[in-house]
Design an enzyme around this catalytic site. Structure first.
Site, PDB file in Angstrom:
ATOM      1  N   HIS A 140      10.097 -44.833  57.744  1.00  0.00           N
ATOM      2  CA  HIS A 140      11.455 -44.921  58.060  1.00  0.00           C
ATOM      3  C   HIS A 140      12.465 -44.103  57.255  1.00  0.00           C
ATOM      4  O   HIS A 140      12.245 -43.630  56.245  1.00  0.00           O
ATOM      5  CB  HIS A 140      11.892 -46.434  57.831  1.00  0.00           C
ATOM      6  CG  HIS A 140      11.617 -46.832  56.345  1.00  0.00           C
ATOM      7  ND1 HIS A 140      12.516 -46.841  55.618  1.00  0.00           N
ATOM      8  CD2 HIS A 140      10.621 -47.549  55.904  1.00  0.00           C
ATOM      9  CE1 HIS A 140      12.160 -47.072  54.247  1.00  0.00           C
ATOM     10  NE2 HIS A 140      10.945 -47.787  54.722  1.00  0.00           N
ATOM     11  N   ASP A 141      13.632 -43.702  57.646  1.00  0.00           N
ATOM     12  CA  ASP A 141      14.851 -43.098  57.081  1.00  0.00           C
ATOM     13  C   ASP A 141      14.209 -41.877  56.497  1.00  0.00           C
ATOM     14  O   ASP A 141      14.585 -41.303  55.510  1.00  0.00           O
ATOM     15  CB  ASP A 141      15.215 -44.069  56.026  1.00  0.00           C
ATOM     16  CG  ASP A 141      15.702 -45.284  56.676  1.00  0.00           C
ATOM     17  OD1 ASP A 141      16.634 -45.156  57.478  1.00  0.00           O
ATOM     18  OD2 ASP A 141      15.267 -46.109  56.301  1.00  0.00           O
TER      19      ASP A 141
END
Length: 219
Positions: A140-141
């Site tokens: 993620h991210d």
């Protein structure tokens, strides 16, 4: 309207990606031909059951639309070819295996190649001509630049920024950053096979080992 697809490069990278390209067209119920482009060829031949030709011969093929996946491991060569294709009005082609997993809010620019068992999780932005080899993941991210290459089994954890032309070696593991302080792999950096990256890597540096340490730098 006829469409012609091509894998640019008939070496190991290209021959590994061709079955993924076939999978993709089968999913899309597209019966168009896929050829190999190999600049070393002087006449049209056959590689793994597909026509193979040099770039000029590809340009000479009659088709209303042409798409090319650049299957060249060297990211600087990928970039040069991408510019040539753009100048000739040929579109970059993104391919992904049947079992690639995409989660939420994933942005990937054109020209990517995602091999079997790759996972791209949530809230991720990836630039053009990204190569992710077998069993790699992006958590993620993460923000990944243009012409980045993952060898097989790369573990890219959350909140990591990887700049243009970085190369991440087979089995490397990159420690998760934080939202306010992402771990950064600088432009053109090389992360060696099996390295465990626990802190940011400067642009142009090569790191190896566990924990990863700098062994060369272009600065």
């Amino acid at each position: 309207m006829t469409t012609l697809y091509a894998i640019y490069g008939a070496s190991g990278c290209g021959r590994s990606l061709m079955p993924i390209a076939r999978q993709q067209l089968a999913r899309e119920q597209d019966q168009s031909e896929i050829v190999f482009i190999d600049d070393a060829l002087t006449e049209i031949g056959l590689v793994n059951g597909h026509r193979a030709m040099n770039y000029q011969a590809f340009l000479d093929q009659s088709a209303s639309e042409k798409y090319v996946q650049i299957a060249i491991a060297n990211s600087c060569v990928r970039e040069k070819i991408a510019h040539r294709l753009e100048a000739d009005g040929i579109q970059l082609w993104s391919i992904s295996a049947d079992n690639v997993i995409f989660m939420d809010e994933v942005q990937i620019a054109e020209g990517s190649a995602l091999s079997p068992f790759v996972t791209i999780t949530s809230n991720i932005k990836i630039g053009k001509c990204f190569h992710a080899n077998l069993y790699s993941y992006v958590e993620h991210d993460c923000v990944i630049g243009d012409f980045v290459t993952f060898a097989p089994g790369v573990k890219c954890n959350g909140n990591i920024h990887i700049h243009d032309h970085a190369y991440i070696g087979a089995g490397a593991m990159i420690k998760q950053g934080t939202p306010d302080q992402p771990l950064v792999i600088g432009k053109g950096a090389i992360v060696g096979m099996g390295a465990v990256v626990t802190k940011s890597v400067p642009a142009g540096a090569t790191v190896v080992g566990n924990p990863a340490r700098i062994v060369t730098t272009s600065q």
